[in-house]
Write an enzyme that holds these catalytic residues in place. Sequence first.
Site, PDB file in Angstrom:
ATOM      1  NE  ARG A 200      -3.487  -2.230   2.874  1.00 34.26           N
ATOM      2  CZ  ARG A 200      -3.174  -3.390   3.450  1.00 34.26           C
ATOM      3  NH1 ARG A 200      -1.941  -3.588   3.912  1.00 34.26           N
ATOM      4  NH2 ARG A 200      -4.073  -4.354   3.574  1.00 34.26           N
ATOM      5  CE  LYS A 225      -7.189  -0.255   5.294  1.00 40.71           C
ATOM      6  NZ  LYS A 225      -7.765  -0.223   3.925  1.00 40.71           N
ATOM      7  CG  HIS A 280      -5.452   1.367  -3.450  1.00 37.98           C
ATOM      8  ND1 HIS A 280      -4.643   1.103  -2.370  1.00 37.98           N
ATOM      9  CD2 HIS A 280      -6.428   0.417  -3.420  1.00 37.98           C
ATOM     10  CE1 HIS A 280      -5.111   0.055  -1.704  1.00 37.98           C
ATOM     11  NE2 HIS A 280      -6.189  -0.383  -2.323  1.00 37.98           N
ATOM     12  NE  ARG A 283      -3.308  -3.757  -1.060  1.00 40.07           N
ATOM     13  CZ  ARG A 283      -2.647  -4.622  -0.300  1.00 40.07           C
ATOM     14  NH1 ARG A 283      -1.333  -4.746  -0.438  1.00 40.07           N
ATOM     15  NH2 ARG A 283      -3.279  -5.360   0.591  1.00 40.07           N
ATOM     16  CG  HIS A 306      -5.785  -9.086   1.077  1.00 38.99           C
ATOM     17  ND1 HIS A 306      -4.903  -8.764   0.079  1.00 38.99           N
ATOM     18  CD2 HIS A 306      -6.703  -8.096   1.105  1.00 38.99           C
ATOM     19  CE1 HIS A 306      -5.272  -7.628  -0.488  1.00 38.99           C
ATOM     20  NE2 HIS A 306      -6.350  -7.201   0.115  1.00 38.99           N
ATOM     21  CE1 TYR A 315      -6.771  -3.256  -2.554  1.00 35.07           C
ATOM     22  CE2 TYR A 315      -8.288  -4.610  -1.281  1.00 35.07           C
ATOM     23  CZ  TYR A 315      -7.628  -3.414  -1.490  1.00 35.07           C
ATOM     24  OH  TYR A 315      -7.841  -2.371  -0.630  1.00 35.07           O
TER      25      TYR A 315
END
Length: 328
Positions: A200, A225, A280, A283, A306, A315
Amino acid sequence: MATISKRGAYQWQAKIRKQGYPAQSKTFDSKREAEAWASVIESEMTRSVFIDRSLSERETLEDVIVRYMKEVAPKHKGGDAEIARLNKLLKDEQDLCCRIMATLTIEDFEGYRDKRLNENKAPGTVKRELGLLHSVIESSLRRLGLLENPVTKVKRPKVNDNRIMRFYGDDEARLMTAIDSCRNPWIKPAIILALETAMRRSELLNLQWQHIDMETCVAHLPDTKNGESRDVPLSSIAIKTLKNLPQQESGQVLRTTAEGIKNAFERARKRADLEHFNFHDLRHEAISRLFEANWNVMEVAAVSGHKDLQSLKRYTNLKAADLAKKMG
């Protein structure tokens, strides 16, 4: 218990004092309104359902936002971004921000939503802004004695989930060419590292030299995150990119800011005619490439961080042409 007194030529003030409750007072344009208000408050106190709304009748939305920026946002991982967005809101939406909290309604925030959409702001942007406003008000809801958050029932704009988030044709080449003319020297290595590591933007900006092992080709992220640490494998291209950067024993690898990355990327994507493509989305591209290179779900999740397949699926954008080759 309640006293009604005249204030000036045209106003009446109601005061209520009851043991166990804070004193309450409010001014009205007529004696009848003052008596009606006092009757309601006295009834609530008698039934032990009274909620002190005096703060909500004094504080403005600006007061609540400023309090959130000082006390709540700094505790969030994305706090700096929240503060930046809220400062812009305070500057651009003065009419809304100067409103008393007790008077704000669902319609006020529906009006804000419609105004932003009419300014051609992306539905996703407006949806995030409403989400932030909801969090801001929610943080002071009990303190203000409000029973309901007016943003809760505001219908969010529909976001187009089918937006293209992959490079096609010469998209990547055009972007990298455009990047070469950027004055920010950190944007190109940031883009390359994003594509090679699936990190990220915040993780790239927090990357420290002391956490990079060139021998094992691993970058350690101590705080991500989702609140957990993560080790990210570095490709040969990522290692080469890092070696070409000025190094020091400790300190930030990419010595720029989130705003610096954002502004440089937006200028470059405009020159490359890729205004639909966000930073973004790099990613998305990186994760999709890992799957196309036959990495399994657990391997990709270890790289991306994840925790569940559903989140990872959002994603992942695989190209049908590449999948067709596997079918034979």
